[in-house]
Design an enzyme around this catalytic site. Sequence first.
Site, PDB file in Angstrom:
ATOM      1  CG  ASN A  76      -1.787  -1.194   0.492  1.00  0.00           C
ATOM      2  OD1 ASN A  76      -2.649  -1.203  -0.108  1.00  0.00           O
ATOM      3  ND2 ASN A  76      -2.453  -1.736   2.392  1.00  0.00           N
TER       4      ASN A  76
ATOM      5  CG  HIS B 170       0.370  -6.559   3.163  1.00  0.00           C
ATOM      6  ND1 HIS B 170      -0.466  -7.025   4.316  1.00  0.00           N
ATOM      7  CD2 HIS B 170       0.546  -5.512   2.820  1.00  0.00           C
ATOM      8  CE1 HIS B 170      -0.490  -5.022   4.862  1.00  0.00           C
ATOM      9  NE2 HIS B 170       0.496  -4.615   4.049  1.00  0.00           N
TER      10      HIS B 170
ATOM     11  CG  HIS C  38       4.279  -2.560   4.983  1.00  0.00           C
ATOM     12  ND1 HIS C  38       4.266  -1.528   5.608  1.00  0.00           N
ATOM     13  CD2 HIS C  38       3.201  -2.631   5.144  1.00  0.00           C
ATOM     14  CE1 HIS C  38       3.539  -0.306   5.872  1.00  0.00           C
ATOM     15  NE2 HIS C  38       2.026  -2.108   5.432  1.00  0.00           N
TER      16      HIS C  38
HETATM   17  P1  AMP Z   1      -0.679  -1.158   6.036  1.00  0.00           P
HETATM   18  O1  AMP Z   1      -2.153  -0.667   6.163  1.00  0.00           O
HETATM   19  O2  AMP Z   1      -0.575  -1.858   4.539  1.00  0.00           O
HETATM   20  O3  AMP Z   1      -0.144   0.141   6.124  1.00  0.00           O
HETATM   21  O4  AMP Z   1      -0.608  -2.485   6.130  1.00  0.00           O
HETATM   22  C1  AMP Z   1      -0.380  -2.377   8.034  1.00  0.00           C
HETATM   23  C2  AMP Z   1      -0.431  -4.325   8.366  1.00  0.00           C
HETATM   24  O5  AMP Z   1       0.619  -4.096   9.587  1.00  0.00           O
HETATM   25  C3  AMP Z   1      -1.525  -4.495   9.270  1.00  0.00           C
HETATM   26  O6  AMP Z   1      -1.570  -5.325   8.309  1.00  0.00           O
HETATM   27  C4  AMP Z   1      -1.383  -4.295  10.392  1.00  0.00           C
HETATM   28  O7  AMP Z   1      -1.762  -5.261  11.169  1.00  0.00           O
HETATM   29  C5  AMP Z   1       0.737  -4.646  10.456  1.00  0.00           C
HETATM   30  N1  AMP Z   1       0.825  -4.394  11.786  1.00  0.00           N
HETATM   31  C6  AMP Z   1       0.716  -3.389  12.662  1.00  0.00           C
HETATM   32  N2  AMP Z   1       2.127  -3.402  13.753  1.00  0.00           N
HETATM   33  C7  AMP Z   1       2.012  -4.848  13.846  1.00  0.00           C
HETATM   34  C8  AMP Z   1       2.741  -4.635  15.002  1.00  0.00           C
HETATM   35  N3  AMP Z   1       3.294  -4.524  15.938  1.00  0.00           N
HETATM   36  N4  AMP Z   1       3.693  -5.915  14.058  1.00  0.00           N
HETATM   37  C9  AMP Z   1       3.073  -7.183  13.271  1.00  0.00           C
HETATM   38  N5  AMP Z   1       2.134  -6.256  12.454  1.00  0.00           N
HETATM   39  C10 AMP Z   1       1.727  -4.882  12.588  1.00  0.00           C
END
Ligand code: AMP
Length: 122
Positions: free
Chosen positions: A91, A106, A104
């Site tokens: 994203n 996914h 990041h």
């Molecule tokens: P995005 O919406 O692409 O920014 O995705 C952010 C992702 O980070 C989401 O799927 C969250 O569930 C994940 N996330 C947020 N905090 C953590 C954390 N501390 N450890 C692992 N995943 C996380």
Amino acid sequence: MAYDNENIFAKILRGEIPCDKVYESQHALAFNDIAPQAPVHVLVIPKGPYVSSDDFSANASEAEIAGFVRAVGDVARELGLADPGYRILANHGPDSGQEVSHFHIHIFGGQNLGRMIKPPEQ
Ligand code: AMP
């Protein structure tokens, strides 16, 4: 958008908060998503301070980009996803709903993922 050193993935990289690590290399760290949306849901992040795919693709070095792309493939193979298949997604910005402002990717897998994306409910 300037990089925020206090974002949650920056804290994970500095070891200030824990993560469920599945892979680490010179250029990347991968860990399980805290709120998985598939049986396998892993996040792969570069170690450098990049806000999103847009920032990373424009400003990362060749070595960082190569190392990161290799890492994504390595993680998927190590998780046994190469044969059944998987989906990668990144994203960038408000329309995507990006929540964490450290680039990041996914990796989703472990089941048939259906076709692409669903538009938001009207
Ligand atoms: P995005 O919406 O692409 O920014 O995705 C952010 C992702 O980070 C989401 O799927 C969250 O569930 C994940 N996330 C947020 N905090 C953590 C954390 N501390 N450890 C692992 N995943 C996380």
